[in-house]
Design an enzyme around this catalytic site. Structure first.
Site, mmCIF file in Angstrom:
data_model
loop_
_atom_site.group_PDB
_atom_site.id
_atom_site.type_symbol
_atom_site.label_atom_id
_atom_site.label_comp_id
_atom_site.label_asym_id
_atom_site.label_seq_id
_atom_site.Cartn_x
_atom_site.Cartn_y
_atom_site.Cartn_z
ATOM 1 C CB SER A 272 56.769 49.524 -15.450
ATOM 2 O OG SER A 272 57.783 49.395 -16.408
ATOM 3 C CG HIS A 302 54.838 46.316 -19.168
ATOM 4 N ND1 HIS A 302 55.924 46.410 -19.982
ATOM 5 C CD2 HIS A 302 55.023 47.276 -18.212
ATOM 6 C CE1 HIS A 302 56.729 47.366 -19.563
ATOM 7 N NE2 HIS A 302 56.207 47.912 -18.479
ATOM 8 C CG HIS A 348 61.269 46.256 -29.823
ATOM 9 N ND1 HIS A 348 61.035 47.602 -29.706
ATOM 10 C CD2 HIS A 348 61.621 45.817 -28.596
ATOM 11 C CE1 HIS A 348 61.255 47.960 -28.449
ATOM 12 N NE2 HIS A 348 61.600 46.897 -27.748
ATOM 13 N NE ARG A 357 66.484 45.525 -24.279
ATOM 14 C CZ ARG A 357 65.209 45.803 -24.042
ATOM 15 N NH1 ARG A 357 64.830 46.181 -22.843
ATOM 16 N NH2 ARG A 357 64.313 45.716 -24.993
ATOM 17 C CG ASP A 403 60.953 39.803 -23.053
ATOM 18 O OD1 ASP A 403 61.556 39.971 -21.982
ATOM 19 O OD2 ASP A 403 60.109 40.605 -23.486
#
Ligand code: HAX
Length: 466
Positions: A272, A302, A348, A357, A403
């Protein structure tokens, strides 16, 4: 309307700039300075080699290839995301917060992304008012978004909603009027701020259109900050949900602020951010560029990972109920791996430790959420899954990423419209990619035009036949 909003408005009525952006003046001096640094650097090091391109890079989606100058972000394998050389823990500690709140305000982080510094109290207040002013959509724009088919995917509506506002582009108008290229950044900044200010409203209208069942869309409330207004559009009045939105919008902006940085992966290189950057490199205006980025974010590889994660947790609950044990998680992970699937929310491409995060989300859950079975499952997974993945011997990073927890937190507050989650991500992403675009224009980055090769060509190259 508060005093600052009034002063901004009166300036527009007296025929001056549409908005007297408070961040513009901060930026101008920095931009002039950085343009000099960039120009001297290019001159001195234009031919200096910084890496190698292998056949693997060409065939493998350009992974690991340094090829983008992206001013606003950097991802570190150990520290995780940094915004302007500040890691997330520093941001959480130093960023301005809402009164009585604990989470960083996205408005403060947007300012940081643009300028490299946090705003002082007065600057923040003025900036919030400015964003409030910029956040209005015309009646026609609102009607257009509300006329989209209700079953159209929320991300399609979101991207089209951004495009519906594109005729407002001040950059496109200035370009048509022949503005000098050294001034491109000024109207790019105008548009970038407009886009950032409008996306919560656009996203709110999309939510209302898809899931509102005919309920009227609330107006923007000048007494609320950016995130609390967005929470209100989503119909969730719980103050803690506004806190979650503040955190969420900061965590997913994804940008790391280091001046003059050659970056290849999750910073400017993620789809993005890169799509926005690429389209912007044609001198397309920020609305067009951002919508392109959002179309990329809508791809399953994504922006959909957080939904996959939530589905993983809910499927587990369907199978084991709410009285599960850590042993059940181990079995479930083993079955998932045996069926050739990945465990979503873990691993990751760059990070080699627990995503900070995720830690921020966990800390949020520990503070605000008690006795939620799904959230407890997220915590138990964190205790069990890394070991299970490490035992495979092949996973480079068995730790949770951003996530792993976000879906459960959203569900806790009743936001259970999975298809909408990527839109939340998109709102946050605007802060990162739009601030980057201002800097790309300020440095006068050229149109992107890498070479492509045919397989035949590549085969000949490796044999030195070309
Ligand atoms: N579960 C099972 N296997 C995994 C795994 C996981 N969570 N993570 C990595 N692996 C496997 C890979 O599939 C690969 O297997 P093969 O060699 O058989 O192909 C092997 O371990 C080595 O992969 P890696 O080097 O550790 O990881 P990659 O850089 O190739 O991929 C991914 C990184 C994030 C795509 C990967 O870890 C993954 O698929 N994770 C689950 C999906 C997910 O959580 N995605 C969201 C990532 C967060 C993000 O960036 N959002 O934008």
């Amino acid at each position: 309307m508060n005093i600052f909003a009034k002063s901004l408005l009166s300036k527009s009525q007296s025929g001056q700039r549409m908005f007297a952006s408070v961040v513009r003046n901060k930026l101008e001096a920095k931009i002039v300075e950085q343009q000099k640094v960039f120009s001297a650097f290019k001159k001195e090091h234009g031919n200096t080699k910084i890496g190698e391109i292998t056949v693997g890079s060409v065939c493998g989606g350009m992974r690991g290839m340094a090829g983008i100058l992206y001013e606003t972000s950097k991802l570190h394998p150990i520290q995780g995301i940094n915004y302007r050389e500040k890691d997330l823990y520093e941001i959480k500690e130093q960023a301005p917060r809402a009164e009585g709140g604990r989470e960083p305000l996205p408005e403060g982080v947007l300012w940081l992304l643009l300028t490299g510094e946090f705003p002082n109290e007065q600057e923040l207040k003025e900036f919030q008012s400015e964003l409030y002013q910029r956040g209005h959509l015309s009646k026609d724009e609102e009607r257009l978004i509300q006329a989209f088919p209700k079953d159209m995917h929320p991300m399609t509506q979101f991207s089209m909603g951004v495009m519906a506002c594109q005729p407002n582009s001040k950059y496109a108008k200035a370009y048509r009027d022949g503005v000098h290229k050294s001034k491109y950044w000024e109207t790019t900044l105008e548009d970038a701020l407009d886009v950032c200010a409008k996306v919560p409203r656009i996203a709110g209208l999309v939510f209302n259109n898809s899931y509102g069942h005919g309920k009227p869309m609330p107006d923007q409330d000048p007494s609320l900050d950016y995130s609390a207004n967005y929470a209100r559009y989503l119909g969730i009045e719980d103050k803690n949900f506004s806190e979650l939105m503040r955190l969420y919008l900061v965590l997913h902006a994804y940008i790391y602020f280091i001046f003059i940085n050659f970056i290849s992966d999750h910073e400017g290189g993620n789809v993005s951010a890169h799509a926005t950057h690429l389209v912007g490199s044609t001198l397309a205006d920020p609305y067009l560029s951002f919508a392109a980025g959002m179309n990329g974010l809508a791809g399953p590889l994504h922006g959909l990972a957080n939904q996959e994660c939530l589905r993983f947790l809910l499927d587990f609950q369907t199978k084991y109920g709410t009285k599960w044990t850590e042993h059940d998680i181990r079995d479930y992970v083993r079955d998932t791996l045996a069926s050739g699937k990945v465990v979503p929310g873990y691993g990751h491409a760059v990070l080699r430790q627990t995503d900070p995060r995720f830690m921020c989300e966990l800390e949020f859950a520990n503070h605000y959420i008690h006795d939620d079975n799904l959230v407890n499952l997220v915590k138990a997974c964190y205790r069990v899954i890394p070991d299970a993945l490490a035992q495979t011997g092949k996973v480079s990073n068995p730790w949770p990423n951003v996530d792993a927890g976000s879906g459960a937190l959203l569900m806790h507050y009743g936001l259970n419209q999975f298809d909408y989650y990527t839109v939340l991500f998109g709102v946050s992403r605007a802060l990162g990619v739009m601030s980057a675009q201002v800097w790309s224009r300020a440095l006068g980055l050229p149109i992107e035009r890498p070479n492509s090769l045919t397989l035949n060509h590549l085969m000949k190259k490796v044999k030195n036949e070309l």
